[in-house]
Design a protein around this motif. Sequence first.
Motif, PDB file in Angstrom:
ATOM      1  N   GLU A 177       0.814  -1.210   0.000  1.00 34.03           N
ATOM      2  CA  GLU A 177       0.000   0.000   0.000  1.00 34.03           C
ATOM      3  C   GLU A 177       0.854   1.270   0.000  1.00 34.03           C
ATOM      4  OE1 GLU A 177      -3.600   2.165  -0.052  1.00 34.03           O
ATOM      5  OE2 GLU A 177      -3.117   0.082  -0.500  1.00 34.03           O
ATOM      6  N   PRO A 178       1.927   1.340   0.781  1.00 34.45           N
ATOM      7  CA  PRO A 178       2.775   2.539   0.724  1.00 34.45           C
ATOM      8  C   PRO A 178       3.364   2.785  -0.661  1.00 34.45           C
ATOM      9  CG  PRO A 178       3.249   1.281   2.698  1.00 34.45           C
ATOM     10  CD  PRO A 178       2.346   0.435   1.860  1.00 34.45           C
ATOM     11  N   PHE A 239      13.985   6.343  -1.416  1.00 34.12           N
ATOM     12  CA  PHE A 239      15.215   6.210  -2.192  1.00 34.12           C
ATOM     13  C   PHE A 239      15.638   4.747  -2.300  1.00 34.12           C
ATOM     14  CE2 PHE A 239      15.685  10.520  -0.266  1.00 34.12           C
ATOM     15  CZ  PHE A 239      15.592  11.245  -1.444  1.00 34.12           C
ATOM     16  N   SER A 240      15.249   3.922  -1.340  1.00 38.16           N
ATOM     17  CA  SER A 240      15.623   2.512  -1.389  1.00 38.16           C
ATOM     18  C   SER A 240      14.445   1.627  -1.768  1.00 38.16           C
ATOM     19  CB  SER A 240      16.172   2.056  -0.024  1.00 38.16           C
ATOM     20  OG  SER A 240      15.226   2.283   0.993  1.00 38.16           O
ATOM     21  N   GLY A 241      13.310   2.255  -2.105  1.00 39.54           N
ATOM     22  CA  GLY A 241      12.159   1.488  -2.570  1.00 39.54           C
ATOM     23  C   GLY A 241      11.392   0.778  -1.482  1.00 39.54           C
ATOM     24  N   THR A 242      11.606   1.156  -0.213  1.00 35.97           N
ATOM     25  CA  THR A 242      10.914   0.470   0.887  1.00 35.97           C
ATOM     26  C   THR A 242      10.146   1.472   1.730  1.00 35.97           C
ATOM     27  OG1 THR A 242      12.915   0.662   2.249  1.00 35.97           O
ATOM     28  CG2 THR A 242      12.605  -1.385   1.024  1.00 35.97           C
ATOM     29  N   ILE A 243       9.218   2.189   1.097  1.00 38.60           N
ATOM     30  CA  ILE A 243       8.428   3.191   1.787  1.00 38.60           C
ATOM     31  C   ILE A 243       7.632   2.539   2.911  1.00 38.60           C
ATOM     32  CG2 ILE A 243       6.872   5.130   1.396  1.00 38.60           C
ATOM     33  CD1 ILE A 243       7.286   4.545  -1.624  1.00 38.60           C
ATOM     34  N   SER A 244       7.571   3.212   4.044  1.00 35.74           N
ATOM     35  CA  SER A 244       6.921   2.576   5.191  1.00 35.74           C
ATOM     36  C   SER A 244       5.860   3.477   5.809  1.00 35.74           C
ATOM     37  CB  SER A 244       7.975   2.234   6.250  1.00 35.74           C
ATOM     38  OG  SER A 244       8.712   3.384   6.617  1.00 35.74           O
ATOM     39  N   PHE A 245       5.020   4.080   4.978  1.00 32.86           N
ATOM     40  CA  PHE A 245       3.935   4.894   5.499  1.00 32.86           C
ATOM     41  C   PHE A 245       2.983   4.045   6.320  1.00 32.86           C
ATOM     42  CE2 PHE A 245       5.092   7.583   1.928  1.00 32.86           C
ATOM     43  CZ  PHE A 245       5.052   8.827   2.525  1.00 32.86           C
ATOM     44  N   PRO A 246       2.537   4.572   7.450  1.00 34.89           N
ATOM     45  CA  PRO A 246       1.453   3.865   8.121  1.00 34.89           C
ATOM     46  C   PRO A 246       0.215   3.976   7.243  1.00 34.89           C
ATOM     47  CG  PRO A 246       1.849   5.997   9.140  1.00 34.89           C
ATOM     48  CD  PRO A 246       2.936   5.802   8.140  1.00 34.89           C
ATOM     49  N   ILE A 302      -0.577 -10.614   2.081  1.00 35.48           N
ATOM     50  CA  ILE A 302       0.889 -10.464   2.087  1.00 35.48           C
ATOM     51  C   ILE A 302       1.283  -9.029   2.428  1.00 35.48           C
ATOM     52  CG2 ILE A 302       2.961 -10.555   0.642  1.00 35.48           C
ATOM     53  CD1 ILE A 302       1.576 -12.810  -0.943  1.00 35.48           C
ATOM     54  N   ASN A 303       0.616  -8.069   1.807  1.00 26.89           N
ATOM     55  CA  ASN A 303       0.956  -6.655   2.026  1.00 26.89           C
ATOM     56  C   ASN A 303       0.757  -6.222   3.472  1.00 26.89           C
ATOM     57  OD1 ASN A 303       1.520  -6.480  -0.679  1.00 26.89           O
ATOM     58  ND2 ASN A 303      -0.355  -5.409  -1.236  1.00 26.89           N
ATOM     59  N   GLN A 307       4.195  -6.868   5.234  1.00 29.22           N
ATOM     60  CA  GLN A 307       4.715  -5.555   4.851  1.00 29.22           C
ATOM     61  C   GLN A 307       5.653  -5.590   3.639  1.00 29.22           C
ATOM     62  OE1 GLN A 307       4.606  -6.202   8.506  1.00 29.22           O
ATOM     63  NE2 GLN A 307       2.571  -5.405   8.034  1.00 29.22           N
ATOM     64  N   VAL A 308       5.409  -6.517   2.744  1.00 31.06           N
ATOM     65  CA  VAL A 308       6.155  -6.597   1.484  1.00 31.06           C
ATOM     66  C   VAL A 308       5.173  -6.954   0.377  1.00 31.06           C
ATOM     67  CG1 VAL A 308       8.404  -7.256   2.464  1.00 31.06           C
ATOM     68  CG2 VAL A 308       6.719  -9.037   1.916  1.00 31.06           C
ATOM     69  N   ASN A 309       5.608  -6.806  -0.880  1.00 39.05           N
ATOM     70  CA  ASN A 309       4.752  -7.238  -1.969  1.00 39.05           C
ATOM     71  C   ASN A 309       4.995  -8.717  -2.264  1.00 39.05           C
ATOM     72  OD1 ASN A 309       6.958  -7.517  -3.886  1.00 39.05           O
ATOM     73  ND2 ASN A 309       6.969  -5.293  -4.050  1.00 39.05           N
ATOM     74  N   PHE A 310       4.244  -9.265  -3.199  1.00 40.66           N
ATOM     75  CA  PHE A 310       4.327 -10.693  -3.505  1.00 40.66           C
ATOM     76  C   PHE A 310       5.742 -11.116  -3.898  1.00 40.66           C
ATOM     77  CE2 PHE A 310       4.377 -13.766  -7.034  1.00 40.66           C
ATOM     78  CZ  PHE A 310       3.982 -14.911  -6.350  1.00 40.66           C
ATOM     79  N   PHE A 311       6.358 -10.346  -4.800  1.00 43.40           N
ATOM     80  CA  PHE A 311       7.682 -10.724  -5.282  1.00 43.40           C
ATOM     81  C   PHE A 311       8.721 -10.707  -4.165  1.00 43.40           C
ATOM     82  CE2 PHE A 311       5.546  -9.072  -9.111  1.00 43.40           C
ATOM     83  CZ  PHE A 311       5.660 -10.200  -9.923  1.00 43.40           C
ATOM     84  N   GLU A 312       8.679  -9.688  -3.329  1.00 44.03           N
ATOM     85  CA  GLU A 312       9.627  -9.616  -2.212  1.00 44.03           C
ATOM     86  C   GLU A 312       9.391 -10.754  -1.226  1.00 44.03           C
ATOM     87  OE1 GLU A 312      10.496  -4.849  -1.723  1.00 44.03           O
ATOM     88  OE2 GLU A 312       8.543  -5.614  -1.140  1.00 44.03           O
ATOM     89  N   PHE A 313       8.121 -11.071  -1.000  1.00 43.85           N
ATOM     90  CA  PHE A 313       7.766 -12.143  -0.071  1.00 43.85           C
ATOM     91  C   PHE A 313       8.355 -13.481  -0.535  1.00 43.85           C
ATOM     92  CE2 PHE A 313       4.718 -15.526   1.166  1.00 43.85           C
ATOM     93  CZ  PHE A 313       4.812 -15.405   2.551  1.00 43.85           C
TER      94      PHE A 313
END
Length: 373
Positions: A177-178, A239-246, A302-303, A307-313
Amino acid sequence: METTINIWIMLFFAFAIQSFILATLFFLKRKGDRIANSIFGVFLLLFSYNQIFNCAYWSNYQGDYVEHLSFTNFIPWVSYGPLLYIYIKRVLKQSPFTWKDARHAIPIVWVFSVFGRFYFLPYDVKLKIAADDTYENYVNWWPIPREYMVYTVTILMIVYVIKIYGLYKKEKVNVTEPQRLWVKSLWLCFTGYTFIFILYMLLIYLRLMTISNDYLIGYGITFFIGIVTYFSFMQPNIFSGTISFPFTKYKNNGLSSSLVTEMKNKLLFLMESDKLFLDNSLTLDVLSEELNLSRHHTSQLINEHFQVNFFEFVNNYRIDEAIELLKDQKNTLNINQIIYAAGFNNRTSFYNAFKKKTGISPKSYRKIHKKTS
């Protein structure tokens, strides 16, 4: 003509410098997808240049070499859509470039085919051309006449607004979602900029342009830079592609808390006991069938809970498997064999995921482990 500077021009110039600084940060950031960061860095540099070009125009700047700016505004205009599309595609799909992506370079090739000869003329020659209005001798207006070039640029922007939205709708289920919030914000800003560009050209066509209307493009660029600045300072992880917005839970998701717990446990069993990730043809649709859930709900599970997308999971499990194989002293598989044994189906994805998780290459990891064993 006397150079004039007002508060708006000063503000626009300040945001141009800010865009340049942000672009530099994207270029220098070592973590995350450096290719995606570099693409977005180029995008921001063009925004910065576009704003500086506008400031020179609005202030009636007549300094040395100003004629070199002529027609260069077409370069950012035709580059915004393709660059943003390629960047968002990289964020959403995390896939390497293919030859098909080369077609997005057609607009910039077109611009250089039209103005390329003029761009590289000496300054004194450009001055003479401007004085005599003999641009047609050095600019190739074919096949699109000069008066229709701006309309062509406008259509190009509209096409990419539609293409980016289609890409987002198709791939948004595969990211968190972020990340969706980040991509959607970029698309909305670019859509707004395109709308302002259309309105600007319409006002010119209807001869309703005033000095306040003339700043429309500047307002659009400033707003876009402001949005990127907000994300950059409030959530530097972009910048690292791992946005962590609540972020809020999916509304009306149709999954009860008990079902979520059951599906989460089943998912962990499939991955940890059955090692479903070893199947290199595993997709979100296949996993959805195993869980007996819809594609949307599987992605949601998964999201929200990992807290990751399918591919990262999936890739996290695959990298853990590869690490175990690399550490196994009795294992005789070479790295290429380990790639497929761990469930990956291409070398590039494996190396990118491995380095992202461990910070080093598989070869280096194996060497270090052998020395310490």
